[in-house]
Enzyme design. Structure first.
Site, PDB file in Angstrom:
ATOM      1  N   GLU A  93       5.253  -2.592  -4.667  1.00  9.10           N
ATOM      2  CA  GLU A  93       5.381  -4.133  -4.930  1.00  9.10           C
ATOM      3  C   GLU A  93       5.795  -4.306  -6.341  1.00  9.10           C
ATOM      4  O   GLU A  93       5.208  -3.786  -7.204  1.00  9.10           O
ATOM      5  CB  GLU A  93       4.122  -4.787  -4.438  1.00  9.10           C
ATOM      6  CG  GLU A  93       4.068  -4.804  -2.624  1.00  9.10           C
ATOM      7  CD  GLU A  93       3.008  -5.454  -2.233  1.00  9.10           C
ATOM      8  OE1 GLU A  93       2.966  -5.519  -1.232  1.00  9.10           O
ATOM      9  OE2 GLU A  93       1.810  -5.452  -2.806  1.00  9.10           O
ATOM     10  N   CYS A 106       5.401  -8.141 -13.213  1.00  4.39           N
ATOM     11  CA  CYS A 106       4.345  -7.087 -13.022  1.00  4.39           C
ATOM     12  C   CYS A 106       4.889  -5.881 -12.342  1.00  4.39           C
ATOM     13  O   CYS A 106       5.325  -6.378 -11.333  1.00  4.39           O
ATOM     14  CB  CYS A 106       3.071  -7.773 -12.372  1.00  4.39           C
ATOM     15  SG  CYS A 106       1.757  -6.657 -11.966  1.00  4.39           S
ATOM     16  N   CYS A 113      -2.269   5.101  -5.793  1.00  4.71           N
ATOM     17  CA  CYS A 113      -3.073   5.259  -7.016  1.00  4.71           C
ATOM     18  C   CYS A 113      -4.241   6.074  -6.446  1.00  4.71           C
ATOM     19  O   CYS A 113      -4.791   5.995  -5.672  1.00  4.71           O
ATOM     20  CB  CYS A 113      -3.553   3.844  -7.484  1.00  4.71           C
ATOM     21  SG  CYS A 113      -4.266   4.056  -9.191  1.00  4.71           S
ATOM     22  N   CYS A 117     -10.752   2.863  -7.857  1.00  9.36           N
ATOM     23  CA  CYS A 117     -11.659   2.089  -8.331  1.00  9.36           C
ATOM     24  C   CYS A 117     -12.141   1.170  -7.186  1.00  9.36           C
ATOM     25  O   CYS A 117     -11.296   0.967  -6.330  1.00  9.36           O
ATOM     26  CB  CYS A 117     -10.994   0.896  -9.441  1.00  9.36           C
ATOM     27  SG  CYS A 117     -10.325   1.748 -10.781  1.00  9.36           S
ATOM     28  N   CYS A 120     -10.454  -2.217  -6.058  1.00 12.44           N
ATOM     29  CA  CYS A 120      -9.132  -2.744  -6.124  1.00 12.44           C
ATOM     30  C   CYS A 120      -8.527  -1.926  -4.549  1.00 12.44           C
ATOM     31  O   CYS A 120      -8.783  -0.705  -4.235  1.00 12.44           O
ATOM     32  CB  CYS A 120      -8.258  -1.706  -7.085  1.00 12.44           C
ATOM     33  SG  CYS A 120      -6.536  -1.703  -7.058  1.00 12.44           S
ATOM     34  N   GLU A 163      -1.440   4.006 -11.943  1.00 16.14           N
ATOM     35  CA  GLU A 163      -2.023   4.220 -13.151  1.00 16.14           C
ATOM     36  C   GLU A 163      -1.169   4.737 -14.008  1.00 16.14           C
ATOM     37  O   GLU A 163      -0.646   5.958 -13.616  1.00 16.14           O
ATOM     38  CB  GLU A 163      -3.228   5.170 -13.013  1.00 16.14           C
ATOM     39  CG  GLU A 163      -3.887   5.639 -14.463  1.00 16.14           C
ATOM     40  CD  GLU A 163      -4.060   4.580 -15.508  1.00 16.14           C
ATOM     41  OE1 GLU A 163      -4.371   3.635 -14.992  1.00 16.14           O
ATOM     42  OE2 GLU A 163      -3.563   4.855 -16.453  1.00 16.14           O
ATOM     43  N   CYS A 336      -4.198  -9.520  -8.797  1.00 11.51           N
ATOM     44  CA  CYS A 336      -4.672  -8.129  -9.426  1.00 11.51           C
ATOM     45  C   CYS A 336      -5.246  -7.435  -8.211  1.00 11.51           C
ATOM     46  O   CYS A 336      -6.394  -7.890  -7.829  1.00 11.51           O
ATOM     47  CB  CYS A 336      -5.539  -8.368 -10.361  1.00 11.51           C
ATOM     48  SG  CYS A 336      -4.851  -8.996 -11.934  1.00 11.51           S
TER      49      CYS A 336
END
Ligand code: SAH
Length: 358
Positions: A93, A106, A113, A117, A120, A163, A336
């Site tokens: 995305e 963005c 990832c 986290c 997330c 990341e 985010c």
């Protein structure tokens, strides 16, 4: 048969070599780079300043891959999220955030990832694969074309899926390709790289000639809390990350952004705010508070505006520059930590998706 070389992955030097290999004059490489990167054209037959027979030859020998728009959603606040399909069918995305006051893209650096986290959604997917430099740059081209901004100024934040420092070489190669004078000629000052803080990669970044702005996802003020929220902290501690930041070659009149996701009752107390001030002492820092964007499967709540304001006030009173990041595109899950697509490797990702589709 060998797959055709994808010229979207090539630097200008590599393009020259490719052009020379089919016996054409090298100067055509610059024209091709311009067509691909500056004008967003990926069909050789449309590269009208190239000789006709060269266009045919290029078409027979090479290809130019551009991520394909698989879905396109615009939020009530103008934020636009594109789901992009890559050549192998994987999806990522990319998000357009207008008027921040600048135009901001963005961009993702990985499919999924590995950082995991705790708050997330992308982290719930696990890492599917790294993006190539061409795929990272391709997102910019697609967004710029879709928003009519090709040739206009815009900023890039590497804050989509993934990341960036866990895909170091492709990310830095993409920054160099975006900077090429025959491409978008984008200054690295217009690019912000956001990272959980992988210490050896930060050390490497510190020596790069083309240096993007740095944003570090801090999110906690004690090792214990940070390890809970950001698992890589076990290996690359808050202490070690801040140590690199203290020595980081920050540009004149620039600062490192410290991102701090605010989780209600978890890391948002006045004591946290005071500790944060102490931790950042001696670093050219500014703080970006990100009130949590909640999502199904994420075991935290967003704090009240009052709580956020109180936290911000403590930082500001002690002389820190602090911004509260406005949440954009939440209605289309473009905010985010809300980027996720099907095809994740972990079971929890499938569960999360099931919740979302419901
Ligand atoms: N891997 C990079 C880029 C991640 S996205 C990094 O960790 O910095 C950019 C920011 O969004 C990060 O600070 C990330 O921690 C934050 N984020 C992730 N999930 C979020 C959520 N649900 N709500 C608010 N911010 C979130």
């Amino acid at each position: 048969m060998e797959p055709l070389t994808n010229l979207a992955e090539c630097t200008p030097d590599e393009l020259e070599a490719a052009v020379a290999a089919i016996g054409a004059p090298r100067f055509h490489a610059r024209q091709i780079y311009r067509w691909i990167h500056r004008r967003g054209v990926d069909r050789f037959e449309d590269m009208t300043d190239l000789p006709r027979d060269l266009r045919a030859e290029l078409g027979a020998r090479f290809r130019v891959e551009t991520p394909r728009i698989a879905a396109d959603a615009t939020s009530s606040d103008g934020t636009r999220k594109l789901a992009l399909a890559l050549a192998d069918g994987r999806q990522i995305e990319a998000v357009f955030i207008p008027d921040t006051p600048s135009m901001t893209f963005c961009i993702s650096t990985q499919v999924g990832c590995a950082m995991a986290c705790d708050f997330c959604l992308t982290g719930k997917m696990g890492l599917v694969r790294n993006l190539t430099a061409g795929e990272i740059v391709g997102q910019v081209r697609v967004l710029a074309k879709a928003t009519g901004l090709l040739g206009e100024p815009f900023n890039i934040v590497l804050m989509g899926m993934g990341e960036p420092l866990h895909n170091y070489d492709a990310t830095m190669q993409a920054i160099r390709m975006l900077h090429e004078p025959d491409g978008l000629a984008l200054s690295p000052k217009r690019i912000t790289l956001s990272t959980v803080g992988i210490v050896p990669a930060l050390e490497r970044l510190a020596a790069e000639p083309l240096m993007p702005n740095l944003a570090v996802s801090l999110h906690a003020t004690t090792e214990e809390m940070r390890t809970r929220l950001v698992p890589p902290n076990k290996r690359y501690s808050l202490h070690d990350i801040l140590d690199v930041c203290r020595r980081f070659p920050v540009r004149h009149r620039s600062r490192i952004t410290f991102e701090y996701v605010m989780l209600d009752g978890v890391n948002d107390t006045p004591e946290d705010a005071k500790r944060l001030v102490t931790l950042l002492d001696g670093i050219k820092a500014k703080v970006n508070l990100i009130p949590l964007n909640p999502a199904p499967g994420i075991p935290y709540e967003r704090p009240s505006d009052d709580r956020v304001d109180r936290f911000a006030g403590i930082l500001a009173d002690r002389g820190l520059t602090v911004m509260v990041r406005k949440s954009r595109g939440r209605d289309i899950r473009a905010a985010c930590g809300q980027l996720i697509v099907e095809g994740g490797t972990k079971k929890s990702a499938a569960q999360v998706m099931a919740n979302l589709i419901r």
